[in-house]
Design a protein around this motif. Structure first.
Motif, short mmCIF file in Angstrom:
data_model
loop_
_atom_site.label_atom_id
_atom_site.label_comp_id
_atom_site.label_asym_id
_atom_site.label_seq_id
_atom_site.Cartn_x
_atom_site.Cartn_y
_atom_site.Cartn_z
N VAL A 159 -1.07 -0.75 1.53
CA VAL A 159 -1.07 0.71 1.39
C VAL A 159 -1.26 1.43 2.71
O VAL A 159 -1.38 2.66 2.73
CB VAL A 159 -2.16 1.17 0.38
CG1 VAL A 159 -1.89 0.60 -0.99
CG2 VAL A 159 -3.55 0.78 0.87
N GLY A 160 -1.26 0.70 3.81
CA GLY A 160 -1.55 1.32 5.10
C GLY A 160 -0.67 2.50 5.43
O GLY A 160 -1.15 3.54 5.90
N GLU A 161 0.63 2.40 5.16
CA GLU A 161 1.53 3.47 5.55
C GLU A 161 1.55 4.64 4.56
O GLU A 161 2.20 5.65 4.82
CB GLU A 161 2.95 2.93 5.71
CG GLU A 161 3.57 2.37 4.46
CD GLU A 161 5.01 1.90 4.69
OE1 GLU A 161 5.79 2.68 5.27
OE2 GLU A 161 5.33 0.76 4.32
N VAL A 162 0.88 4.51 3.44
CA VAL A 162 0.91 5.60 2.45
C VAL A 162 -0.47 6.21 2.21
O VAL A 162 -0.63 7.05 1.33
CB VAL A 162 1.51 5.12 1.11
CG1 VAL A 162 2.97 4.76 1.27
CG2 VAL A 162 0.71 3.97 0.53
N VAL A 163 -1.48 5.79 2.96
CA VAL A 163 -2.83 6.31 2.78
C VAL A 163 -3.36 6.86 4.10
O VAL A 163 -3.35 6.17 5.12
CB VAL A 163 -3.78 5.21 2.25
CG1 VAL A 163 -5.23 5.69 2.28
CG2 VAL A 163 -3.39 4.82 0.83
N ILE A 247 -8.94 9.01 -2.70
CA ILE A 247 -7.99 8.41 -1.76
C ILE A 247 -6.99 9.48 -1.35
O ILE A 247 -6.46 10.20 -2.18
CB ILE A 247 -7.26 7.21 -2.41
CG1 ILE A 247 -8.27 6.16 -2.91
CG2 ILE A 247 -6.28 6.57 -1.43
CD1 ILE A 247 -7.67 5.12 -3.81
N PHE A 248 -6.72 9.55 -0.06
CA PHE A 248 -5.77 10.52 0.48
C PHE A 248 -4.40 9.82 0.58
O PHE A 248 -4.14 9.07 1.52
CB PHE A 248 -6.21 10.99 1.87
CG PHE A 248 -6.31 12.48 1.99
CD1 PHE A 248 -5.36 13.31 1.40
CD2 PHE A 248 -7.34 13.07 2.71
CE1 PHE A 248 -5.45 14.69 1.52
CE2 PHE A 248 -7.44 14.43 2.84
CZ PHE A 248 -6.49 15.25 2.24
N TRP A 249 -3.52 10.08 -0.39
CA TRP A 249 -2.20 9.46 -0.42
C TRP A 249 -1.17 10.36 0.27
O TRP A 249 -1.25 11.58 0.17
CB TRP A 249 -1.75 9.22 -1.86
CG TRP A 249 -2.60 8.26 -2.62
CD1 TRP A 249 -3.65 8.56 -3.44
CD2 TRP A 249 -2.45 6.85 -2.67
NE1 TRP A 249 -4.18 7.42 -3.98
CE2 TRP A 249 -3.46 6.35 -3.53
CE3 TRP A 249 -1.57 5.95 -2.07
CZ2 TRP A 249 -3.60 5.00 -3.80
CZ3 TRP A 249 -1.70 4.60 -2.35
CH2 TRP A 249 -2.71 4.13 -3.20
N ILE A 250 -0.20 9.76 0.92
CA ILE A 250 0.91 10.49 1.51
C ILE A 250 2.09 10.42 0.54
O ILE A 250 2.65 9.34 0.29
CB ILE A 250 1.34 9.87 2.86
CG1 ILE A 250 0.15 9.83 3.83
CG2 ILE A 250 2.50 10.65 3.47
CD1 ILE A 250 0.42 8.98 5.06
N LYS A 253 8.78 8.65 -0.13
CA LYS A 253 9.54 7.52 -0.63
C LYS A 253 8.76 6.21 -0.54
O LYS A 253 8.91 5.33 -1.39
CB LYS A 253 10.86 7.41 0.14
CG LYS A 253 11.84 8.53 -0.17
CD LYS A 253 13.17 8.32 0.53
CE LYS A 253 14.16 9.44 0.18
NZ LYS A 253 15.46 9.25 0.86
N ALA A 254 7.94 6.05 0.49
CA ALA A 254 7.17 4.82 0.63
C ALA A 254 6.18 4.66 -0.52
O ALA A 254 6.04 3.57 -1.09
CB ALA A 254 6.43 4.80 1.96
N LEU A 255 5.50 5.75 -0.89
CA LEU A 255 4.58 5.70 -2.03
C LEU A 255 5.35 5.49 -3.33
O LEU A 255 4.95 4.70 -4.20
CB LEU A 255 3.77 6.99 -2.10
CG LEU A 255 2.78 7.10 -3.28
CD1 LEU A 255 1.77 5.96 -3.25
CD2 LEU A 255 2.06 8.45 -3.25
N GLU A 256 6.48 6.18 -3.47
CA GLU A 256 7.29 6.03 -4.68
C GLU A 256 7.75 4.59 -4.85
O GLU A 256 7.78 4.06 -5.97
CB GLU A 256 8.51 6.96 -4.59
CG GLU A 256 9.39 6.94 -5.82
CD GLU A 256 10.58 7.86 -5.70
OE1 GLU A 256 11.44 7.83 -6.60
OE2 GLU A 256 10.65 8.63 -4.72
#
Length: 468
Positions: A159-163, A247-250, A253-256
């Motif tokens: 989850v590094g790139e989406v948090v 949690i602070f999500w971004i 598309k990466a999260l999706e």
């Protein structure tokens, strides 16, 4: 681990030994994670077992105190569990809100309600039995996300790139943090209280931004906040009596891509159409005032043609034995094709199947076993009329048992009345199903289309005869 061997031995009385042995290994050897919200379809796939028998094994194991069954309302967008109930009666709201996605979901039995099994704490205590003790990412993976979410056991590495950040805040405590905000949408979501805030970040970079957010048990999304890119000082206050883990999500598309990874699950619709479930849970499945929508279910109605004359011709005792043998065969065939007999009506049965293809396969095999029964007894006067229809319906409680209501049920029932001994009658939704068409082609069955009037319906409807 108390009494596992004896209870698994009892499960073995109902299912194939290989299924019971695999279940014993699961209970004894699986990590804690593997015994929380077990997906019986995944269990079957992992162990090379049949899905129907695996479902039956977990149902019997639940009756024997090895597992606890739960009915989970699942967000179809993110895969999060919005509510967990011990029974279908516990699902008592018309809509459930996902504050992560800002969407409402109706509890439909074939789309939003999944069934999972968790090991009974008296058999083996696992970390998820005390969820407030789980670390942040373990809690998020094991408690928030459903058995249908195709996520790894350990979330932190993926989850590094989406948090942007993640926090653990004790009951009643406050926490300050500095977070670097960038353009786009961020979601501050707490998987414990299901509270969230949406932050739209745009415009020229700014300095000295500060934001205070109170998180409580509201279980809903707060107002959307607007910020500029740059360093944000964030003050969070936990106004609950539990530890929270926002949690602070971004968003993007990466999260999706993470959230939309899914595996098949045991839906409530499939459970209700499993013969073992209907046999074990004969009552108390639904409350009298509950109505659950199912978007598509396949109904099969059969009836013995000329059964009254049969009683007159061969006598009550012989006819009763013959009809009882016919019912036993019906139950066996319906169950073998993943369906369940809902009820018998005189010499008729009403059965349900999750898909049209399963209903068609059962109808063909039902006619086959009736022919075999005639040959076995050197007779030719036992004929069966069969009707099939698929469509939406309501799961309801009628006559103290779980039943179905709606026009789809009516059409299937009336279609059977016009069927003939040499033709199974089906409707357009059944024969246009891709799997059903492939099955008919594989068995060399051609369709004979016509139209018919059905009592209670205005105008003719297309019907299709399937040679038995």
């Amino acid at each position: 681990m108390p009494d596992i061997a004896n209870r698994v031995m009892a499960v073995r009385q109902h299912v194939d030994e290989t299924v019971a042995v695999a279940m014993a290994h699961l209970i004894e050897d699986a990590p804690d994670f593997g015994l929380n919200r077990v997906n019986p379809l995944a269990f079957a796939r992992t162990n090379g077992l049949g899905e129907q028998e695996s479902i039956a094994a977990f149902l019997h194991a639940t009756q024997l105190g090895l597992f606890e069954l739960s009915w989970n309302i699942v967000c179809q967008s993110c895969g999060g569990v919005l509510y967990q109930a011990e029974s279908l009666q516990g699902i008592d709201q018309h809509h459930y809100n996902c504050s992560f996605c800002a969407l409402d979901w109706e509890p439909t039995l074939d789309e939003t309600v999944e069934i999972t099994f968790t090991v009974d704490p008296r058999i083996r205590h696992i970390a998820a039995h005390d969820p407030d003790s789980l670390p942040l990412w373990d809690y998020t993976r094991q408690i928030f996300w459903s058995s249908g979410s195709d996520l790894p056991e350990h979330l932190a590495p993926v989850v590094g790139e989406v948090v942007l950040d993640a926090f653990e805040i004790a009951p009643g405590a406050r926490m300050g943090r500095q977070v670097q905000m960038r353009e786009g949408v961020a979601i501050l979501f707490d998987p414990v209280t299901h509270s969230s805030r949406f932050l739209e970040v745009s415009g020229e970079p700014a300095e000295g931004q500060r934001l205070s957010i109170e998180l409580d048990d509201a279980h809903q999304a707060g107002e959307t906040l607007r910020l500029a890119p740059g360093l944000l000082t964030l003050d969070l206050e936990n106004r609950t009596n539990r530890r929270i883990m926002p949690i602070f999500w971004i968003a993007g598309k990466a999260l999706e891509a993470i959230l939309t990874r899914r595996v098949p699950v045991l839906t409530a619709k499939r459970l209700l159409t499993h013969q073992t479930f209907r046999d074990i849970y004969r009552t108390n499945v639904l409350d009298l005032n509950q109505r659950f929508r199912i978007t598509s279910l396949t109904f099969l109605f059969t009836d013995l043609k000329g059964s009254t004359e049969l009683y007159e011709r061969i006598g009550d005792l012989a006819a009763f034995d013959l009809v009882r043998a016919h019912f036993q065969l019906m139950y066996q065939v319906v169950s073998a094709h993943g369906g369940a007999v809902v009820k018998t009506i005189g010499d008729a049965i009403m059965a349900t199947f999750p898909t049209p293809a399963q209903g068609v396969a059962a109808a063909l095999d039902i006619r086959k076993v009736i022919d075999e029964l005639n040959r076995r007894d050197s007779r030719d006067d036992l004929f069966l009329k069969v009707g099939l229809h698929s469509g939406p319906c309501l799961a309801v409680l009628m006559n103290e048992r779980q039943d179905y209501f709606g026009q789809t049920v009516n059409v299937a029932s009336r279609l059977q009345t016009i069927a003939t001994p040499d033709m199974i009658f089906a409707t357009t939704p059944v024969v246009e199903d891709e799997e059903a068409r492939a099955l008919l082609a594989a068995r060399g069955r051609s369709l004979h289309g016509t139209t018919a009037f059905l009592r209670g319906l205005s105008g003719e409807i297309p019907v299709y005869g399937i040679p038995a």
